[in-house]
Design an enzyme around this catalytic site. Sequence first.
Site, mmCIF file in Angstrom:
data_model
loop_
_atom_site.group_PDB
_atom_site.id
_atom_site.type_symbol
_atom_site.label_atom_id
_atom_site.label_comp_id
_atom_site.label_asym_id
_atom_site.label_seq_id
_atom_site.Cartn_x
_atom_site.Cartn_y
_atom_site.Cartn_z
ATOM 1 N N GLU A 198 -117.608 27.370 74.541
ATOM 2 C CA GLU A 198 -118.477 28.537 74.682
ATOM 3 C C GLU A 198 -119.915 28.114 74.421
ATOM 4 O O GLU A 198 -120.200 27.458 73.421
ATOM 5 C CB GLU A 198 -118.085 29.647 73.695
ATOM 6 N N THR A 243 -117.339 40.291 72.139
ATOM 7 C CA THR A 243 -118.236 39.444 71.341
ATOM 8 C C THR A 243 -119.130 40.334 70.461
ATOM 9 O O THR A 243 -119.176 41.557 70.641
ATOM 10 C CB THR A 243 -119.136 38.566 72.243
ATOM 11 N N GLU A 244 -119.899 39.693 69.552
ATOM 12 C CA GLU A 244 -120.775 40.469 68.670
ATOM 13 C C GLU A 244 -121.806 41.270 69.492
ATOM 14 O O GLU A 244 -122.013 42.455 69.270
ATOM 15 C CB GLU A 244 -121.516 39.553 67.687
ATOM 16 N N TYR A 245 -122.435 40.602 70.437
ATOM 17 C CA TYR A 245 -123.439 41.300 71.256
ATOM 18 C C TYR A 245 -122.796 42.345 72.156
ATOM 19 O O TYR A 245 -123.363 43.417 72.366
ATOM 20 C CB TYR A 245 -124.259 40.293 72.082
ATOM 21 N N ASP A 275 -129.469 35.053 76.724
ATOM 22 C CA ASP A 275 -130.775 35.633 77.029
ATOM 23 C C ASP A 275 -131.013 35.667 78.541
ATOM 24 O O ASP A 275 -130.888 34.641 79.208
ATOM 25 C CB ASP A 275 -131.845 34.768 76.340
ATOM 26 N N GLU A 283 -123.899 25.956 69.663
ATOM 27 C CA GLU A 283 -124.965 26.871 69.246
ATOM 28 C C GLU A 283 -126.115 26.049 68.658
ATOM 29 O O GLU A 283 -125.891 25.152 67.853
ATOM 30 C CB GLU A 283 -124.386 27.864 68.204
ATOM 31 N N ASP A 304 -124.726 41.989 79.940
ATOM 32 C CA ASP A 304 -125.068 43.411 80.109
ATOM 33 C C ASP A 304 -126.219 43.542 81.086
ATOM 34 O O ASP A 304 -126.648 44.655 81.377
ATOM 35 C CB ASP A 304 -125.528 43.997 78.766
ATOM 36 N N ASP A 338 -127.773 21.623 71.536
ATOM 37 C CA ASP A 338 -128.356 22.377 72.637
ATOM 38 C C ASP A 338 -127.528 22.135 73.904
ATOM 39 O O ASP A 338 -127.094 21.006 74.158
ATOM 40 C CB ASP A 338 -129.796 21.911 72.880
ATOM 41 N N LYS A 367 -138.476 37.219 83.052
ATOM 42 C CA LYS A 367 -139.663 36.829 83.840
ATOM 43 C C LYS A 367 -139.306 35.708 84.812
ATOM 44 O O LYS A 367 -138.634 34.740 84.440
ATOM 45 C CB LYS A 367 -140.783 36.368 82.907
HETATM 46 C C1 LIG Z 1 -127.791 36.728 72.610
HETATM 47 S S1 LIG Z 1 -126.896 35.587 71.640
HETATM 48 C C2 LIG Z 1 -125.218 35.901 72.084
HETATM 49 C C3 LIG Z 1 -124.243 35.385 71.069
HETATM 50 C C4 LIG Z 1 -122.747 35.522 71.447
HETATM 51 N N1 LIG Z 1 -122.439 34.733 72.633
HETATM 52 C C5 LIG Z 1 -122.344 36.946 71.664
HETATM 53 O O1 LIG Z 1 -122.041 37.325 72.802
HETATM 54 O O2 LIG Z 1 -122.300 37.705 70.680
HETATM 55 C C6 LIG Z 1 -127.217 34.057 72.508
HETATM 56 C C7 LIG Z 1 -127.012 32.821 71.646
HETATM 57 O O3 LIG Z 1 -127.151 31.676 72.488
HETATM 58 C C8 LIG Z 1 -127.823 30.674 71.762
HETATM 59 N N2 LIG Z 1 -128.432 29.767 72.761
HETATM 60 C C9 LIG Z 1 -129.308 30.098 73.725
HETATM 61 N N3 LIG Z 1 -129.671 29.023 74.448
HETATM 62 C C10 LIG Z 1 -128.983 27.971 73.929
HETATM 63 C C11 LIG Z 1 -128.935 26.584 74.233
HETATM 64 N N4 LIG Z 1 -129.669 26.077 75.219
HETATM 65 N N5 LIG Z 1 -128.133 25.788 73.501
HETATM 66 C C12 LIG Z 1 -127.388 26.315 72.482
HETATM 67 N N6 LIG Z 1 -127.392 27.628 72.140
HETATM 68 C C13 LIG Z 1 -128.182 28.443 72.844
HETATM 69 C C14 LIG Z 1 -128.841 31.436 70.933
HETATM 70 O O4 LIG Z 1 -129.286 30.685 69.812
HETATM 71 C C15 LIG Z 1 -128.033 32.672 70.540
HETATM 72 O O5 LIG Z 1 -127.364 32.497 69.307
#
Ligand SMILES: C[S@@+](CC[C@H](N)C(=O)[O-])C[C@H]1O[C@@H](n2cnc3c(N)ncnc32)[C@H](O)[C@@H]1O
Length: 216
Positions: A46, A194-196, A120, A71, A156, A98, A124
């Site tokens: 994931e 998921t949490e979000y 995210d 993460e 979403d 990353d 933009k």
């Molecule tokens: C909006 S949260 C969603 C968390 C979880 N997937 C959920 O649905 O509840 C997005 C997560 O992705 C991580 N993230 C974003 N870009 C990433 C990257 N390039 N590498 C690792 N983690 C990343 C962010 O730090 C954040 O914790």
Amino acid sequence: MARIRGTQKALELLAQMTTWIVDEPERYRGQWRTSFFQNDHPLHIELGTGRGGFLLALAQREKETNFIGIERFAPVLAKAAKHAEETGAPNVAFLHEDVTRLPAFFSVGEVDRIYINFVDPWPKKRHAKRRLTHTNYLRLYKQILREGGSIVLKTDNEQLFEFSLNEFAENRFQLRGITFDLHHSEFAAGNVITEYERRFIEQGKQIYRCEAIWEG
Ligand SMILES: C[S@@+](CC[C@H](N)C(=O)[O-])C[C@H]1O[C@@H](n2cnc3c(N)ncnc32)[C@H](O)[C@@H]1O
């Protein structure tokens, strides 16, 4: 780079939680099954796993699958590791890394499925390359997915969803299991929230979901 993100306290915590947070994951490249999990089960990862609730729930449900959450933000990953300590699933691990570095951790065809949940949307246009379903990222995923392996996306955000469908199609992924309203679809029954996702459901938002199959 992953390791510079997060507070000193969270980083120290992660360094102590080596049962759940894999240090120097490069050393398991091509050997996650044989050396790390020591079984021949499928490997599902994931991206942007956050607090890990989704992955830990899946790991409880699918004991014959190995799960790795990636993460980059230390404070949320520390919460995932604490959660893992409480639920104690042997088939789950996390990387403080990353997504851009995936091919350093997984060899060609080593991964069976990639979950991308509520990342995210980078709305933009000039930030499009940051979306985790941009062609540049899909190129990375193709390097590590086995033929017939899949990416399962939930969001979403309608714009991100449309963008992702196009990117998948342009990169020769086969699309299936598409729904514009997951919680009123045939996929609702097996869905792990998921949490979000929980937040978005409470806001009355629709959830978009699809699978993209890599046919090699
Ligand atoms: C909006 S949260 C969603 C968390 C979880 N997937 C959920 O649905 O509840 C997005 C997560 O992705 C991580 N993230 C974003 N870009 C990433 C990257 N390039 N590498 C690792 N983690 C990343 C962010 O730090 C954040 O914790």
